[in-house]
Design a protein around this motif. Structure first.
Motif, PDB file in Angstrom:
ATOM      1  N   TYR A   9       6.425 113.899  37.193  1.00  0.00           N
ATOM      2  CA  TYR A   9       5.346 112.990  37.580  1.00  0.00           C
ATOM      3  C   TYR A   9       4.713 113.419  38.899  1.00  0.00           C
ATOM      4  O   TYR A   9       5.417 113.675  39.866  1.00  0.00           O
ATOM      5  N   GLY A  10       3.388 113.453  38.925  1.00  0.00           N
ATOM      6  CA  GLY A  10       2.681 113.680  40.179  1.00  0.00           C
ATOM      7  C   GLY A  10       2.800 112.449  41.059  1.00  0.00           C
ATOM      8  O   GLY A  10       3.254 111.382  40.620  1.00  0.00           O
ATOM      9  N   ILE A  11       2.352 112.556  42.288  1.00  0.00           N
ATOM     10  CA  ILE A  11       2.542 111.473  43.251  1.00  0.00           C
ATOM     11  C   ILE A  11       1.790 110.195  42.855  1.00  0.00           C
ATOM     12  O   ILE A  11       2.290 109.098  43.056  1.00  0.00           O
ATOM     13  N   THR A  12       0.622 110.334  42.259  1.00  0.00           N
ATOM     14  CA  THR A  12      -0.149 109.151  41.878  1.00  0.00           C
ATOM     15  C   THR A  12       0.570 108.372  40.776  1.00  0.00           C
ATOM     16  O   THR A  12       0.686 107.142  40.853  1.00  0.00           O
ATOM     17  N   ILE A  13       1.056 109.073  39.779  1.00  0.00           N
ATOM     18  CA  ILE A  13       1.782 108.421  38.687  1.00  0.00           C
ATOM     19  C   ILE A  13       3.087 107.827  39.197  1.00  0.00           C
ATOM     20  O   ILE A  13       3.454 106.703  38.854  1.00  0.00           O
ATOM     21  N   ALA A  14       3.802 108.569  40.026  1.00  0.00           N
ATOM     22  CA  ALA A  14       5.063 108.072  40.589  1.00  0.00           C
ATOM     23  C   ALA A  14       4.832 106.789  41.388  1.00  0.00           C
ATOM     24  O   ALA A  14       5.595 105.836  41.266  1.00  0.00           O
ATOM     25  N   ALA A  15       3.790 106.771  42.179  1.00  0.00           N
ATOM     26  CA  ALA A  15       3.483 105.575  42.970  1.00  0.00           C
ATOM     27  C   ALA A  15       3.210 104.379  42.063  1.00  0.00           C
ATOM     28  O   ALA A  15       3.676 103.261  42.333  1.00  0.00           O
ATOM     29  N   ARG A  16       2.484 104.591  40.982  1.00  0.00           N
ATOM     30  CA  ARG A  16       2.214 103.500  40.034  1.00  0.00           C
ATOM     31  C   ARG A  16       3.497 103.015  39.369  1.00  0.00           C
ATOM     32  O   ARG A  16       3.689 101.808  39.199  1.00  0.00           O
ATOM     33  N   LEU A  17       4.361 103.944  38.985  1.00  0.00           N
ATOM     34  CA  LEU A  17       5.619 103.570  38.338  1.00  0.00           C
ATOM     35  C   LEU A  17       6.513 102.740  39.244  1.00  0.00           C
ATOM     36  O   LEU A  17       7.212 101.835  38.796  1.00  0.00           O
ATOM     37  N   VAL A  18       6.492 103.061  40.528  1.00  0.00           N
ATOM     38  CA  VAL A  18       7.353 102.366  41.491  1.00  0.00           C
ATOM     39  C   VAL A  18       6.689 101.093  42.018  1.00  0.00           C
ATOM     40  O   VAL A  18       7.364 100.149  42.397  1.00  0.00           O
ATOM     41  N   GLY A  19       5.360 101.070  42.033  1.00  0.00           N
ATOM     42  CA  GLY A  19       4.641  99.906  42.548  1.00  0.00           C
ATOM     43  C   GLY A  19       4.361 100.002  44.031  1.00  0.00           C
ATOM     44  O   GLY A  19       4.359  98.979  44.729  1.00  0.00           O
ATOM     45  N   VAL A  20       4.153 101.226  44.523  1.00  0.00           N
ATOM     46  CA  VAL A  20       3.805 101.438  45.936  1.00  0.00           C
ATOM     47  C   VAL A  20       2.584 102.350  45.990  1.00  0.00           C
ATOM     48  O   VAL A  20       2.118 102.835  44.973  1.00  0.00           O
ATOM     49  N   ARG A  21       2.104 102.593  47.181  1.00  0.00           N
ATOM     50  CA  ARG A  21       0.969 103.485  47.363  1.00  0.00           C
ATOM     51  C   ARG A  21       1.464 104.910  47.622  1.00  0.00           C
ATOM     52  O   ARG A  21       2.615 105.116  48.022  1.00  0.00           O
ATOM     53  N   THR A  22       0.579 105.864  47.425  1.00  0.00           N
ATOM     54  CA  THR A  22       0.971 107.267  47.584  1.00  0.00           C
ATOM     55  C   THR A  22       1.410 107.578  49.005  1.00  0.00           C
ATOM     56  O   THR A  22       2.357 108.338  49.215  1.00  0.00           O
ATOM     57  N   HIS A  23       0.756 106.965  49.992  1.00  0.00           N
ATOM     58  CA  HIS A  23       1.160 107.255  51.373  1.00  0.00           C
ATOM     59  C   HIS A  23       2.565 106.720  51.669  1.00  0.00           C
ATOM     60  O   HIS A  23       3.275 107.257  52.517  1.00  0.00           O
ATOM     61  N   THR A  24       2.974 105.691  50.940  1.00  0.00           N
ATOM     62  CA  THR A  24       4.331 105.170  51.097  1.00  0.00           C
ATOM     63  C   THR A  24       5.345 106.195  50.601  1.00  0.00           C
ATOM     64  O   THR A  24       6.373 106.425  51.251  1.00  0.00           O
ATOM     65  N   LEU A  25       5.053 106.843  49.485  1.00  0.00           N
ATOM     66  CA  LEU A  25       5.955 107.890  48.983  1.00  0.00           C
ATOM     67  C   LEU A  25       6.033 109.062  49.955  1.00  0.00           C
ATOM     68  O   LEU A  25       7.107 109.623  50.173  1.00  0.00           O
ATOM     69  N   ARG A  26       4.909 109.414  50.538  1.00  0.00           N
ATOM     70  CA  ARG A  26       4.922 110.496  51.534  1.00  0.00           C
ATOM     71  C   ARG A  26       5.781 110.108  52.738  1.00  0.00           C
ATOM     72  O   ARG A  26       6.523 110.929  53.283  1.00  0.00           O
ATOM     73  N   TYR A  27       5.677 108.856  53.151  1.00  0.00           N
ATOM     74  CA  TYR A  27       6.471 108.374  54.284  1.00  0.00           C
ATOM     75  C   TYR A  27       7.965 108.395  53.940  1.00  0.00           C
ATOM     76  O   TYR A  27       8.790 108.834  54.747  1.00  0.00           O
ATOM     77  N   TYR A  28       8.311 107.928  52.749  1.00  0.00           N
ATOM     78  CA  TYR A  28       9.717 107.944  52.327  1.00  0.00           C
ATOM     79  C   TYR A  28      10.266 109.367  52.324  1.00  0.00           C
ATOM     80  O   TYR A  28      11.427 109.587  52.664  1.00  0.00           O
ATOM     81  N   GLU A  29       9.439 110.307  51.950  1.00  0.00           N
ATOM     82  CA  GLU A  29       9.866 111.708  51.988  1.00  0.00           C
ATOM     83  C   GLU A  29      10.087 112.159  53.433  1.00  0.00           C
ATOM     84  O   GLU A  29      11.068 112.813  53.754  1.00  0.00           O
ATOM     85  N   ARG A  30       9.174 111.773  54.306  1.00  0.00           N
ATOM     86  CA  ARG A  30       9.266 112.177  55.711  1.00  0.00           C
ATOM     87  C   ARG A  30      10.539 111.642  56.371  1.00  0.00           C
ATOM     88  O   ARG A  30      11.167 112.325  57.171  1.00  0.00           O
ATOM     89  N   VAL A  31      10.930 110.404  56.025  1.00  0.00           N
ATOM     90  CA  VAL A  31      12.121 109.822  56.652  1.00  0.00           C
ATOM     91  C   VAL A  31      13.416 110.168  55.910  1.00  0.00           C
ATOM     92  O   VAL A  31      14.498 109.816  56.357  1.00  0.00           O
ATOM     93  N   GLY A  32      13.297 110.844  54.763  1.00  0.00           N
ATOM     94  CA  GLY A  32      14.478 111.341  54.083  1.00  0.00           C
ATOM     95  C   GLY A  32      15.037 110.486  52.966  1.00  0.00           C
ATOM     96  O   GLY A  32      16.141 110.739  52.494  1.00  0.00           O
ATOM     97  N   ILE A  33      14.306 109.485  52.524  1.00  0.00           N
ATOM     98  CA  ILE A  33      14.799 108.650  51.422  1.00  0.00           C
ATOM     99  C   ILE A  33      14.720 109.397  50.097  1.00  0.00           C
ATOM    100  O   ILE A  33      15.551 109.216  49.226  1.00  0.00           O
ATOM    101  N   ILE A  34      13.721 110.230  49.960  1.00  0.00           N
ATOM    102  CA  ILE A  34      13.513 110.976  48.719  1.00  0.00           C
ATOM    103  C   ILE A  34      13.083 112.397  49.050  1.00  0.00           C
ATOM    104  O   ILE A  34      12.481 112.633  50.106  1.00  0.00           O
ATOM    105  N   GLU A  35      13.414 113.319  48.178  1.00  0.00           N
ATOM    106  CA  GLU A  35      12.992 114.695  48.370  1.00  0.00           C
ATOM    107  C   GLU A  35      12.475 115.223  47.029  1.00  0.00           C
ATOM    108  O   GLU A  35      13.229 115.804  46.246  1.00  0.00           O
TER     109      GLU A  35
END
Length: 75
Positions: A9-35
């Motif tokens: 899944y690309g970031i846009t689809i992943a964000a929709r599946l989780v119910g967050v915005r794309t910048h939130t996924l980028r932030y989670y990656e930056r802080v180490g929650i997801i890679e």
């Protein structure tokens, strides 16, 4: 590679599946929650395992009131 961890899944689809915005996924990656996996073109690709982990983090924060630092420790 385990089918659950296959990047799909690309970031846009992943964000929709989780119910967050794309910048939130980028932030989670930056802080180490997801890679997420990175393609040769540096595009983030999320697996079903990543989506499940992100949903768990979202549930911990939204339903249980756990802050991001607490989510990192729990996960």
């Amino acid at each position: 590679m385990d089918e659950e961890k296959e990047p799909r899944y690309g970031i846009t689809i992943a964000a929709r599946l989780v119910g967050v915005r794309t910048h939130t996924l980028r932030y989670y990656e930056r802080v180490g929650i997801i890679e997420p996996y990175r393609s040769q073109g540096k595009i983030r690709l999320y697996s079903d395992w990543d989506i499940a982990r992100l949903r768990q983090a979202k549930t911990l924060m939204d339903d249980l009131g756990v802050n991001l630092a607490g989510v990192e420790v729990i996960l």
